[in-house]
Design a protein around this motif. Structure first.
Motif, PDB file in Angstrom:
ATOM      1  N   ALA A  34       0.904  -1.154   0.104  1.00 54.37           N
ATOM      2  CA  ALA A  34       0.108   0.012   0.220  1.00 54.37           C
ATOM      3  C   ALA A  34       1.560   0.940  -0.126  1.00 54.37           C
ATOM      4  CB  ALA A  34      -0.740  -0.093   1.148  1.00 54.37           C
ATOM      5  N   ARG A  81       1.544  -7.704   4.483  1.00 54.03           N
ATOM      6  CA  ARG A  81       1.083  -9.630   5.361  1.00 54.03           C
ATOM      7  C   ARG A  81       0.499  -9.662   4.536  1.00 54.03           C
ATOM      8  NH1 ARG A  81       0.151  -5.473  10.726  1.00 54.03           N
ATOM      9  NH2 ARG A  81      -0.247  -4.337   9.144  1.00 54.03           N
ATOM     10  N   ARG A  82      -0.469  -8.575   3.872  1.00 58.04           N
ATOM     11  CA  ARG A  82      -1.568  -9.092   2.687  1.00 58.04           C
ATOM     12  C   ARG A  82      -1.024  -9.766   1.248  1.00 58.04           C
ATOM     13  NH1 ARG A  82      -4.382  -3.207   3.137  1.00 58.04           N
ATOM     14  NH2 ARG A  82      -1.829  -2.387   3.067  1.00 58.04           N
ATOM     15  N   GLY A 107       4.959 -11.311   5.657  1.00 59.01           N
ATOM     16  CA  GLY A 107       4.927 -12.015   7.002  1.00 59.01           C
ATOM     17  C   GLY A 107       4.979 -10.910   8.432  1.00 59.01           C
ATOM     18  N   ASP A 108       4.982 -10.551   9.580  1.00 57.83           N
ATOM     19  CA  ASP A 108       5.042  -9.454  10.106  1.00 57.83           C
ATOM     20  C   ASP A 108       5.731  -9.343  10.536  1.00 57.83           C
ATOM     21  OD1 ASP A 108       4.853  -7.850  12.810  1.00 57.83           O
ATOM     22  OD2 ASP A 108       2.882  -8.467  12.813  1.00 57.83           O
ATOM     23  N   ILE A 109       6.445  -7.791   9.723  1.00 60.86           N
ATOM     24  CA  ILE A 109       8.286  -6.976  10.060  1.00 60.86           C
ATOM     25  C   ILE A 109       8.221  -6.837  11.183  1.00 60.86           C
ATOM     26  CG2 ILE A 109       7.698  -4.947   9.750  1.00 60.86           C
ATOM     27  CD1 ILE A 109       9.627  -5.517   7.396  1.00 60.86           C
ATOM     28  N   THR A 110       7.597  -7.703  12.128  1.00 59.79           N
ATOM     29  CA  THR A 110       8.064  -6.840  13.543  1.00 59.79           C
ATOM     30  C   THR A 110       8.402  -8.224  14.319  1.00 59.79           C
ATOM     31  OG1 THR A 110       5.200  -7.480  14.405  1.00 59.79           O
ATOM     32  CG2 THR A 110       6.115  -4.941  14.087  1.00 59.79           C
ATOM     33  N   GLY A 143       6.426   0.603   8.097  1.00 54.46           N
ATOM     34  CA  GLY A 143       6.141   1.237   9.103  1.00 54.46           C
ATOM     35  C   GLY A 143       4.832   2.130   8.893  1.00 54.46           C
ATOM     36  N   SER A 203       2.721   5.745  11.505  1.00 55.91           N
ATOM     37  CA  SER A 203       2.969   7.059  12.171  1.00 55.91           C
ATOM     38  C   SER A 203       1.983   6.427  13.354  1.00 55.91           C
ATOM     39  CB  SER A 203       1.889   7.837  12.438  1.00 55.91           C
ATOM     40  OG  SER A 203       1.936   9.251  12.506  1.00 55.91           O
ATOM     41  N   LEU A 227       8.580  -1.665  14.952  1.00 60.50           N
ATOM     42  CA  LEU A 227       7.917  -1.211  13.452  1.00 60.50           C
ATOM     43  C   LEU A 227       9.009  -0.663  12.400  1.00 60.50           C
ATOM     44  CD1 LEU A 227       5.914  -1.974  11.563  1.00 60.50           C
ATOM     45  CD2 LEU A 227       4.373  -0.084  12.493  1.00 60.50           C
ATOM     46  N   ASN A 228       9.280   0.562  13.499  1.00 59.09           N
ATOM     47  CA  ASN A 228      10.183   1.931  13.050  1.00 59.09           C
ATOM     48  C   ASN A 228      11.250   1.664  12.322  1.00 59.09           C
ATOM     49  OD1 ASN A 228       7.298   3.248  11.592  1.00 59.09           O
ATOM     50  ND2 ASN A 228       6.522   3.308  13.738  1.00 59.09           N
ATOM     51  N   THR A 242      11.918   6.872   5.659  1.00 55.49           N
ATOM     52  CA  THR A 242      11.694   7.956   7.540  1.00 55.49           C
ATOM     53  C   THR A 242      11.020   8.923   7.725  1.00 55.49           C
ATOM     54  OG1 THR A 242      13.595   9.170   6.810  1.00 55.49           O
ATOM     55  CG2 THR A 242      13.806   7.380   7.827  1.00 55.49           C
ATOM     56  N   GLY A 291       7.235  13.813   3.809  1.00 55.96           N
ATOM     57  CA  GLY A 291       6.306  15.191   4.139  1.00 55.96           C
ATOM     58  C   GLY A 291       4.932  14.171   4.729  1.00 55.96           C
ATOM     59  N   ILE A 305       2.011  12.204   2.329  1.00 58.69           N
ATOM     60  CA  ILE A 305       1.963  11.426   1.197  1.00 58.69           C
ATOM     61  C   ILE A 305       0.966  11.233   1.891  1.00 58.69           C
ATOM     62  CG2 ILE A 305       2.656  10.071  -0.361  1.00 58.69           C
ATOM     63  CD1 ILE A 305       4.469  12.213  -0.360  1.00 58.69           C
ATOM     64  N   ARG A 350      -6.627   6.806   6.826  1.00 59.96           N
ATOM     65  CA  ARG A 350      -7.333   6.572   7.362  1.00 59.96           C
ATOM     66  C   ARG A 350      -6.767   7.572   8.592  1.00 59.96           C
ATOM     67  NH1 ARG A 350      -3.940   2.158   7.953  1.00 59.96           N
ATOM     68  NH2 ARG A 350      -2.519   2.784   9.324  1.00 59.96           N
TER      69      ARG A 350
HETATM   70  N1  LIG Z   1       2.253   8.680   4.334  1.00 61.41           N
HETATM   71  C1  LIG Z   1       3.352  10.239   5.183  1.00 61.41           C
HETATM   72  O1  LIG Z   1       2.808  11.525   4.640  1.00 61.41           O
HETATM   73  C2  LIG Z   1       4.061   9.350   5.228  1.00 61.41           C
HETATM   74  C3  LIG Z   1       4.745  10.279   5.674  1.00 61.41           C
HETATM   75  C4  LIG Z   1       6.391   9.928   7.343  1.00 61.41           C
HETATM   76  C5  LIG Z   1       6.733   8.878   7.179  1.00 61.41           C
HETATM   77  N2  LIG Z   1       6.190   8.422   5.946  1.00 61.41           N
HETATM   78  C6  LIG Z   1       6.414   6.682   6.009  1.00 61.41           C
HETATM   79  O2  LIG Z   1       6.338   6.231   5.432  1.00 61.41           O
HETATM   80  C7  LIG Z   1       6.323   4.812   5.042  1.00 61.41           C
HETATM   81  C8  LIG Z   1       5.027   3.785   4.493  1.00 61.41           C
HETATM   82  O3  LIG Z   1       3.984   5.111   5.165  1.00 61.41           O
HETATM   83  P1  LIG Z   1       2.174   5.198   3.929  1.00 61.41           P
HETATM   84  O4  LIG Z   1       2.027   6.431   4.454  1.00 61.41           O
HETATM   85  O5  LIG Z   1       2.241   4.213   2.759  1.00 61.41           O
HETATM   86  O6  LIG Z   1       1.692   3.578   5.079  1.00 61.41           O
HETATM   87  P2  LIG Z   1       0.430   2.809   4.391  1.00 61.41           P
HETATM   88  O7  LIG Z   1      -0.242   3.441   3.530  1.00 61.41           O
HETATM   89  O8  LIG Z   1      -0.047   2.834   6.250  1.00 61.41           O
HETATM   90  O9  LIG Z   1       1.419   1.770   4.522  1.00 61.41           O
HETATM   91  C9  LIG Z   1       2.359   0.641   4.957  1.00 61.41           C
HETATM   92  C10 LIG Z   1       2.921  -0.458   4.863  1.00 61.41           C
HETATM   93  O10 LIG Z   1       3.304  -0.846   6.237  1.00 61.41           O
HETATM   94  C11 LIG Z   1       3.045  -1.707   5.742  1.00 61.41           C
HETATM   95  N3  LIG Z   1       3.414  -2.914   7.020  1.00 61.41           N
HETATM   96  C12 LIG Z   1       2.888  -2.022   8.446  1.00 61.41           C
HETATM   97  N4  LIG Z   1       3.422  -2.709   9.753  1.00 61.41           N
HETATM   98  C13 LIG Z   1       3.534  -3.880   9.018  1.00 61.41           C
HETATM   99  C14 LIG Z   1       3.871  -5.350  10.119  1.00 61.41           C
HETATM  100  N5  LIG Z   1       3.650  -5.121  11.589  1.00 61.41           N
HETATM  101  N6  LIG Z   1       4.632  -5.938   8.750  1.00 61.41           N
HETATM  102  C15 LIG Z   1       4.560  -6.083   7.541  1.00 61.41           C
HETATM  103  N7  LIG Z   1       3.743  -5.117   6.696  1.00 61.41           N
HETATM  104  C16 LIG Z   1       3.987  -4.194   7.997  1.00 61.41           C
HETATM  105  C17 LIG Z   1       1.310  -2.591   5.270  1.00 61.41           C
HETATM  106  O11 LIG Z   1       1.494  -3.672   4.890  1.00 61.41           O
HETATM  107  P3  LIG Z   1       0.295  -4.998   5.355  1.00 61.41           P
HETATM  108  O12 LIG Z   1      -0.544  -3.741   6.152  1.00 61.41           O
HETATM  109  O13 LIG Z   1      -0.369  -5.922   4.065  1.00 61.41           O
HETATM  110  O14 LIG Z   1       1.787  -5.547   6.530  1.00 61.41           O
HETATM  111  C18 LIG Z   1       1.751  -1.117   4.494  1.00 61.41           C
HETATM  112  O15 LIG Z   1       1.808  -1.920   2.707  1.00 61.41           O
HETATM  113  C19 LIG Z   1       6.743   3.779   6.610  1.00 61.41           C
HETATM  114  O16 LIG Z   1       6.812   4.409   7.227  1.00 61.41           O
HETATM  115  C20 LIG Z   1       5.936   5.568   7.792  1.00 61.41           C
HETATM  116  O17 LIG Z   1       5.988   5.974   8.688  1.00 61.41           O
HETATM  117  C21 LIG Z   1       4.717   8.445   5.986  1.00 61.41           C
END
Ligand SMILES: NC(=O)c1ccc[n+]([C@@H]2O[C@H](COP(=O)([O-])OP(=O)(O)OC[C@H]3O[C@@H](n4cnc5c(N)ncnc54)[C@H](OP(=O)(O)O)[C@@H]3O)[C@@H](O)[C@H]2O)c1
Length: 256
Positions: free
Chosen positions: A17, A39-40, A64-67, A94, A96, A114-115, A142, A191, A193, A200
């Motif tokens: 995602a 995981r999905r 797999g669950d990366i934690t 990861g 927030s 996780l992070n 990050t 920033g 995204i 959510r």
């Molecule tokens: N979007 C932003 O504005 C933003 C800003 C700052 C930092 N970030 C960082 O960018 C990264 C991606 O964020 P996003 O906003 O794109 O998040 P997202 O849409 O929630 O996607 C998170 C991804 O991480 C996977 N994931 C979560 N927990 C997991 C687990 N325990 N084991 C394996 N996979 C796991 C999810 O896959 P499954 O659910 O399939 O496991 C999913 O593919 C993160 O590290 C986040 O902290 C994002």
């Protein structure tokens, strides 16, 4: 510009995602062989099918669950079986984690595994063949180092942001130790995204408000991160290491 990524073997975590998906697409469209993990499995399978339909090499899917430390080792092993030893690792999984000042250890520990730990463990698991080959790329997704309230209901304190800050310094040390092995280590803090997570957590109203704080006037797209990751992953980026390069539409004041 040819990024010279054809047939390069990549592993992207958090690939099902949001930003991770944008990175998978960017790398696959450059001809890389991508292992996508999350995981999905159903989502990852759909993504792989859709990229194959677009003419890319079909990404391999590993779930797999990366934690979980054992799962990280298994994911790394299965990823290496798919196309061969991983040359480019993108640690993107990861999320927030806004917390109150009173939050207990559970919330902090979950974010730590996780992070921070997931990226550190996955990196350790894929490093030996990279060192042997004297070539590799580690790229961490990050977060900005300027804590901001995530929503009007939440304060600025985040167990996610703190772990991303730890990742920056871990990566800096690592980059210094691995430079002579031809391995670069870099961080890309997004920033705001658009992603599943953002959908959510953010109300439409907060989104409109927050967009006013972004010099580009809007949220970014996963692809905006993907294009930078593809460049840093490229052999052309051989002299870029130990850095933190934000992709944030100008949101941060001091870089990261
Ligand atoms: N979007 C932003 O504005 C933003 C800003 C700052 C930092 N970030 C960082 O960018 C990264 C991606 O964020 P996003 O906003 O794109 O998040 P997202 O849409 O929630 O996607 C998170 C991804 O991480 C996977 N994931 C979560 N927990 C997991 C687990 N325990 N084991 C394996 N996979 C796991 C999810 O896959 P499954 O659910 O399939 O496991 C999913 O593919 C993160 O590290 C986040 O902290 C994002």
């Amino acid at each position: 510009m040819d990024l010279q990524l054809k047939n390069r073997r990549c592993l992207v975590t958090g690939a099902s995602a949001g930003i991770g998906l944008g990175i998978v697409e960017a790398l696959a469209q450059e001809g890389a062989l991508v292992v996508a993990t999350g995981r999905r499995g159903d989502k990852l399978g759909e993504i792989a099918d859709s990229l194959a339909l677009k003419g890319c090499a079909r990404p391999a899917v590993v779930t797999g669950d990366i934690t979980d430390a054992g799962a990280v080792k298994r994911i790394a092993a299965e990823a290496a079986e798919a196309f061969g030893p991983i040359e480019i690792l993108v640690n993107c999984a990861g999320g927030s984690r806004p917390v109150t000042p009173e939050a207990g250890d559970d919330a902090w520990e979950e974010s730590f595994y996780l992070n921070f730990m997931a990226a550190r463990r996955m990196t350790a698991a894929v490093l030996p063949p990279m060192r042997k080959a004297k070539w590799g790329r580690i790229i961490n997704i990050t977060g900005l180092m300027e804590p901001r309230a995530l929503t009007p209901e939440h304060g600025a304190l985040s167990a996610g942001v703190a772990m991303k800050a730890a990742t920056h310094l871990w990566a800096k040390g690592l980059s210094r130790d691995l430079g002579r092995d031809g391995i670069t280590v870099n961080n890309v803090p997004p920033g705001r995204i658009d992603s599943e997570q953002v959908e959510r957590l953010y109300s439409d109203e907060f989104r409109r408000e927050e967009s006013r704080n972004i010099p580009m006037g809007r949220f970014g797209q996963p692809r905006d991160i993907g294009v930078l990751v593809a460049f840093i992953a490229s052999p052309l980026a051989q002299y870029i290491t130990g850095t933190v390069i934000p992709v944030d539409g100008g949101l941060s004041f001091y870089g990261a």
